[in-house]
Design a protein around this motif. Sequence first.
Motif, PDB file in Angstrom:
ATOM      1  N   ASP A   1      -5.638  -0.559  -4.731  1.00 57.47           N
ATOM      2  CA  ASP A   1      -5.101  -1.148  -3.507  1.00 57.47           C
ATOM      3  C   ASP A   1      -6.078  -2.184  -2.960  1.00 57.47           C
ATOM      4  O   ASP A   1      -7.046  -1.847  -2.299  1.00 57.47           O
ATOM      5  CB  ASP A   1      -4.838  -0.057  -2.461  1.00 57.47           C
ATOM      6  CG  ASP A   1      -4.032  -0.583  -1.278  1.00 57.47           C
ATOM      7  OD1 ASP A   1      -3.713  -1.792  -1.274  1.00 57.47           O
ATOM      8  OD2 ASP A   1      -3.728   0.206  -0.371  1.00 57.47           O
ATOM      9  N   GLU A   2      -5.825  -3.437  -3.254  1.00 54.14           N
ATOM     10  CA  GLU A   2      -6.683  -4.559  -2.843  1.00 54.14           C
ATOM     11  C   GLU A   2      -8.157  -4.254  -3.090  1.00 54.14           C
ATOM     12  O   GLU A   2      -8.972  -4.252  -2.167  1.00 54.14           O
ATOM     13  CB  GLU A   2      -6.444  -4.884  -1.364  1.00 54.14           C
ATOM     14  CG  GLU A   2      -4.978  -5.146  -1.082  1.00 54.14           C
ATOM     15  CD  GLU A   2      -4.762  -6.018   0.147  1.00 54.14           C
ATOM     16  OE1 GLU A   2      -5.591  -6.922   0.378  1.00 54.14           O
ATOM     17  OE2 GLU A   2      -3.761  -5.812   0.845  1.00 54.14           O
TER      18      GLU A   2
ATOM     19  N   SER B   1       0.843  -1.210   0.000  1.00 52.90           N
ATOM     20  CA  SER B   1       0.000   0.000   0.000  1.00 52.90           C
ATOM     21  C   SER B   1       0.865   1.242   0.000  1.00 52.90           C
ATOM     22  O   SER B   1       0.592   2.205  -0.726  1.00 52.90           O
ATOM     23  CB  SER B   1      -0.909   0.033   1.226  1.00 52.90           C
ATOM     24  OG  SER B   1      -1.786  -1.050   1.208  1.00 52.90           O
TER      25      SER B   1
HETATM   26 MG    MG Z   1      -2.214  -2.561   2.169  1.00 56.79          MG
END
Ligand code: MG
Lengths: 246, 253
Positions: free
Chosen positions: B173-174, B46
């Motif tokens: 991000d995910e 991240s």
């Molecule tokens: Mg992360």
Amino acid sequence: MTTRTVDGVRDAIEAWLGRFSFRTKLAVVWAFIFVALAVLFVAFQFDTQFMVDWLPYILGGVPLTILISVGGILLAVPLALVAALARISSNPVLYGVSGFYISFIRGTPLIVQIFFIYLGLPQLASYAPEALAPLFILGSVTSGILALGLNYGAYMAEIFRAGIQSVGYGQAEAAQALGMTRWQTTRRIVLPQAVRTIIPPTGNEFIAMTKDSALVGIVGTQELFFRASKIGRQYFHSLETPSSPR
Amino acid sequence: MDTNPIVSLRNVCKWFGQNEVLKDITMDVASSEVIVIFGRSGSGKSTLLRCVNLLEEPTSGHIEVDGIGFEAGPHTSRLRRATVHDIRMRTGMVFQEFNLFPHLSVIQNVSDAPGTVKKMQKKDAEELGMHFLEKVGVADKKDEHPIRLSGGQKQRVAIARALTMQPKVMLFDEPTSALDPELIGEVLAVMKDLAGELGMTMMVVTHEMGFAREVANRMVFMHEGSLIEEGPPAELVRGAKDPRTQRFLEAVL
Ligand SMILES: [Mg+2]
Ligand SMILES: Nc1ncnc2c1ncn2[C@@H]1O[C@H](COP(=O)(O)OP(=O)(O)OP(=O)(O)O)[C@@H](O)[C@H]1O
């Protein structure tokens, strides 16, 4: 034997009371309080004619009470907003000044602040350039509004700050990732969400301020409380006068 | 595929206090390339993405996005603000937790920033917003508030919101980690279209290996703040050389 009887009576009373709802019992309690007050009213020989005679005069303070409260809140809200934003900023000047303002105001009594602005400021006028001197000498209404606004601004700043911080940090990040500046983020994304948590306690503050506006009467503003206590003292009827506008 | 990198990181380090979270990261992303970044929790994935759009400012190193360079170190606040803004105008970001604006309707969510930031006329911004809402398949929800949407719909709106700013690079991000399993597919399908149809440059942190194999040009394995190994998905998944990569892949596959 006797304890038996006592228990029996207690059980009977309990059974009888059990037939009534909470609301019914509450109504009875209120009725009792009301009757007790009425008895006092008569016993202490409240002068009802006196109350009726002076009621219009005392109620004449209502517009001023409202003016002071509304003026105070109109000053307090923007002040609180600025102080709250300063309190969460990373600018040391803004942070420090707002911190001083909030703790100073919250750390001193409102009545002292009213006196300071009404009686203390004019004293400073002699040090100011002549042209600016009149700015320091405020009427009792203006200084009342100023004192209440400053005072409630500091308390409400904490409410606003909590409201702003209740908005998740992800919101600000999303806005900034879209290219919004800090101010755009605050104005368009954070504040509109914070308002929802801020409004109910702000309403409470407004009610509290309406009551605190009575303190302004002490510096000679002819609002409700001032008129009531003036007449009360003058004619030794202080029990009646604060009751009459209610 | 253009060989000129559209994103380039040079010796990027990031410290949080005493904690070195990114260790001398150097990488390039070519235009229209899709990169999948994977690795253990806490490995700095991240933080790496957030350094690209400067939500985190690197402690040292150089970042360049579509010709806009940012050198870590002291800056006047005016220069920093201008550079950060220029880079953010070129990047769009999609978060694990969607971060839609709950007080705005779907169409306002996608059209607010173009209006506020680019000073686009409201009508034009909404038209553009509708275009992307149609692309991600949630145009029929335009007047709903986010709370009324499913997780998959929320994430698709978030993708449309980022696209409406017309970025050159998309950072994910995910994007599917907070979704119920049955909703993951619809979001991955949108991302796949984005890579294929629009040829969008994408940096994706995800552990969806199926998506990676199908869509990514390159996979990058991160471990404790360093880039350990990278390569085309087929090669990396079958023949990872580093034991840490092998172990991680064994665990997720
Ligand atoms: Mg992360
Ligand atoms: N704002 C911050 N302040 C301090 N430490 C941070 C901050 N953000 C991240 N870290 C630390 O940096 C490290 C890397 O975090 P990061 O979120 O980049 O990892 P990640 O690979 O994305 O993990 P995950 O898979 O759990 O999302 C972690 O040890 C984390 O605790």
